[in-house]
Every structure is written in C-alpha cells, then in structure tokens.
Design a protein around this motif. Structure first.
Motif, PDB file in Angstrom:
ATOM      1  N   UNK A 166      83.231 -22.841 -88.987  1.00  0.00           N
ATOM      2  CA  UNK A 166      83.062 -22.206 -87.680  1.00  0.00           C
ATOM      3  C   UNK A 166      84.328 -22.435 -86.863  1.00  0.00           C
ATOM      4  N   UNK A 167      85.273 -21.495 -86.938  1.00  0.00           N
ATOM      5  CA  UNK A 167      86.541 -21.672 -86.214  1.00  0.00           C
ATOM      6  C   UNK A 167      86.388 -21.387 -84.724  1.00  0.00           C
ATOM      7  N   UNK A 168      87.128 -22.143 -83.939  1.00  0.00           N
ATOM      8  CA  UNK A 168      87.239 -21.901 -82.508  1.00  0.00           C
ATOM      9  C   UNK A 168      88.573 -21.220 -82.239  1.00  0.00           C
ATOM     10  N   UNK A 169      88.757 -20.749 -81.030  1.00  0.00           N
ATOM     11  CA  UNK A 169      90.008 -20.077 -80.676  1.00  0.00           C
ATOM     12  C   UNK A 169      91.167 -21.063 -80.638  1.00  0.00           C
ATOM     13  N   UNK A 170      92.375 -20.595 -80.965  1.00  0.00           N
ATOM     14  CA  UNK A 170      93.558 -21.455 -80.740  1.00  0.00           C
ATOM     15  C   UNK A 170      93.662 -21.817 -79.261  1.00  0.00           C
ATOM     16  N   UNK A 171      94.051 -23.056 -78.997  1.00  0.00           N
ATOM     17  CA  UNK A 171      94.177 -23.528 -77.623  1.00  0.00           C
ATOM     18  C   UNK A 171      95.355 -24.485 -77.525  1.00  0.00           C
ATOM     19  N   UNK A 172      95.760 -24.757 -76.303  1.00  0.00           N
ATOM     20  CA  UNK A 172      96.765 -25.798 -76.138  1.00  0.00           C
ATOM     21  C   UNK A 172      96.197 -27.108 -76.682  1.00  0.00           C
ATOM     22  N   UNK A 173      97.086 -28.008 -77.046  1.00  0.00           N
ATOM     23  CA  UNK A 173      96.712 -29.227 -77.772  1.00  0.00           C
ATOM     24  C   UNK A 173      95.606 -30.021 -77.074  1.00  0.00           C
TER      25      UNK A 173
END
Length: 368
Positions: A240-247
């Motif tokens: 279940x991938x989440x969106x790319x985000x800042x670290x």
C-alpha cells in the motif's frame, strides 16, 4: 450513547514556554493581525534557520519535544518541515529530498523474508512518470533499497538542509550509505518501509516530483507493480504505497498509515474471533501514561476473551482524530458497543500492561 464522549490527551504538556522557539511559536499562534502574523512567522523561521545552519539538531529536537502545548508543537513541526525543505529565494536550483512510505500487509504460513531491495526500480520510476507523479524530463533518482524508519530518523534535519543546497544533480543519489531492510514475516503482520530519492528542482519550474499527490490510478498501478516484484508463492502480500513527500513529512505519514492499517487488521480479526466464539464484543478506548492510546476488544461477560492494541502517540497526533478513526472503523465492522474512558490511566497494573476489560467497567461507563 453520548456523541460527545472523548478521550483525554495523556501527553504531559507543561503549558509554560521554556525555550526561545516556544516563545516565538506562541507569539505566532496568538497573533490575529495579518501583517504582524507574517513578521512573527518570519522571526520563528529565522531562528529555526539559524539552528539548522549551526547543525544544532539537538536544540531543535529538544524544543519540539518540550513544547508547552499541542498547538505550539504542531506549529514548530510545521515550520521546521518548511525550512528544511525550502531553499533560499536566491537559489536557482535545489535538491528535493523525498521519501515514499510503503505499508506492506503480509501473511504467510511459517516464515518468509521479503527482500530489502526492489528487483526493478526503473519500472517503478517509469510508472510514476507515466502517471505524472514524476515529471517526464525531470532529473530524479529513486533508490531501489527498502529502508526502515530508523534509517530515516537517523538523518538529522540539518543534514537534509545541507543536501538540499549542496547536491547539483540527482543521478548519484543521496550521499549516504543506506542499508537494505528486509522484512521478516512470521505468520502475518503490517510492516513499514520507505523508498527514498532526490529530484533537482529549478526555481519557478514545474514540480519535478508531485509531493503529497492524492491517491488515484498511480497508487493502484504501483500497488500492482510492487506486488508483482515482491511476490512469493507462499505469501499473501498487499503493498500500500503512499504519496511521495518531503523527508520529515513522510516519516510521520508512514507511521500513521501503518498504525491505521494495523488497527484495521486487529479490529476485524478480533471481532471475528469473538463472534465465532459466541461472545458479545465490547470495545474499550482509553488513554494511558507514557503517551499511549489503547483499545481493548473483549467479551462483554467473559474476562478471559480479549485482545489489546496500543497506539503510541506521536507529536502531531490528534487524540480526537484517532478516536474518531477508530470509532468509524469499528462501526464499519458492525460494532456499536464502544466505551470511552475519560481519565488518563496507568500503563501498568498488577505488574502487567493495563488494558481495561469490559467486565471491569461500571455500568455507567461512557459510551460513544
């Protein structure tokens, strides 16, 4: 049933500003004049930038941990994220250091190890480009290694800021020796890993990577692709991938996502077992010393039949939001007997972790 039944916040906020950052945050929170608001936000940002430039991460993190109130802690976290992620206005280019949280729901008869590295990360990048998550012409590097949360936590905010300003191209990746983090599956479980990367962002250009993009076709396609890359005949796997985000944002988002899915699995499995045993389930929500929210799912009249769940509260967690999520999910599982305890309870009772059982509660216990 009372709609206003609510859990207390068990975190020990002092209510007293003991650090210059606390005073700046509280001044910002208390300001209502827009012009003054901008100036006070700039003053807070300047102090955070000063500490980042001096690599004084210990001072920064201590100020966050000792914040006098939940609101102060939230604004400090928010401004730290912004100041770590955003370069100065005079920079023509910056490196965007990002992470993509990946929750793995896995089940196997016996044991299995999920590899700590994707066999084809280029296919993942191509899929993200196809769906517009990564720009087609962007200078972006995505690591194939699956990293655990501790490795991301070990990178200090000042280090992220230095990478942001120093990296000139993405192809070399992040200058750090990250280690693959295989997943040890024994029976079933909900696991958290991260894919990390770097994207070069030119000033005033379209985003090289779409951070915090809403779930959509890209997420469903990535779930399928990751499932194919990590599959094993003896294992059931739901990535279940989440969106790319800042670290820093990804660290918190991944933790919350894992906990929510862990609770879903706990609730559905425990309710099913209680019902199959002919018991009437009761849910008890309670907050405990040590900044924990706990859920006991047990039989209404049988104190031997129960299971417990612990949610350690993070700095940005809102108790009321977690409570509402849990109540909503329990009701989706066709369960309405939810009892909420309004006082902070001890972690340990009779030398054991304390989970209040339905059979121990007075008849007057507040129901949600």
């Amino acid at each position: 049933m009372q709609a206003n039944a609510s859990l207390p916040d068990p975190r020990p906020f002092s209510g007293t500003a003991t650090h210059p950052l606390h005073q700046l945050a509280d001044a910002l929170l208390g300001e209502r004049n827009l012009g003054h608001l901008v100036a006070k936000e700039a003053a807070l940002d300047a102090e955070i930038k000063r500490l980042l430039s001096q690599s004084d991460d210990a001072e920064l993190l201590n100020a966050l941990a000792s914040a006098p109130s939940p609101a102060s802690q939230r604004v400090l976290n928010e401004r730290l994220r912004v100041n770590v992620a955003q370069a100065g206005a005079d920079q023509a280019q910056q490196a965007v250091i990002f992470a993509l949280p990946l929750v793995l729901v896995a089940g196997v008869r016996g044991k299995h190890v999920i590899a700590g590295k994707l066999p084809d990360v280029d296919a993942v990048r191509a899929l993200l480009q196809q769906h517009g998550v990564i720009a087609a012409d962007a200078d972006v590097q995505l690591s194939a290694k699956l990293l655990d949360r501790d490795q991301l936590l070990a990178i200090q905010p000042s280090q992220l800021a230095r990478w942001r300003d120093a990296l000139q191209y993405a192809s070399g990746g992040l200058p750090h020796d990250f280690k693959e983090s295989p997943v040890q599956v024994d029976g079933d479980g909900v696991f958290l890993r991260f894919l990390v990367g770097v994207a070069m962002q030119k000033k005033d250009a379209a985003p090289a990577v779409q951070l915090n993009i809403a779930p959509g076709p890209w997420a469903m396609a990535l779930t399928k692709l990751l499932g194919e890359q990590l599959k094993h005949d003896a294992m059931t796997l739901f990535p279940l991938p989440r969106a790319p985000q800042t670290w820093l944002a990804a660290l918190d988002d991944g933790r919350v996502a894992q906990q929510e899915i862990r609770f879903q699995v706990f609730a559905s499995n425990t309710l099913r077992k209680l019902r199959e045993a002919g018991e009437t389930p009761v849910a008890v929500l309670s907050c405990h010393e040590g900044a924990e929210l706990r859920v006991t799912l047990g039989a209404e009249k049988n104190g031997e039949e129960w299971a417990g769940f612990i949610w350690p509260l993070g700095q940005l967690d809102r108790v009321e939001a977690i409570q509402q999520m849990m109540v909503d999910l329990l009701r989706e599982c066709h369960h309405d007997d939810i009892r909420v305890l309004g006082e902070v309870l001890p972690q340990i009772k009779d030398n054991l972790p304390y989970f209040p059982l339905p059979t121990e509660l007075p008849a007057s216990a507040t129901r949600h």
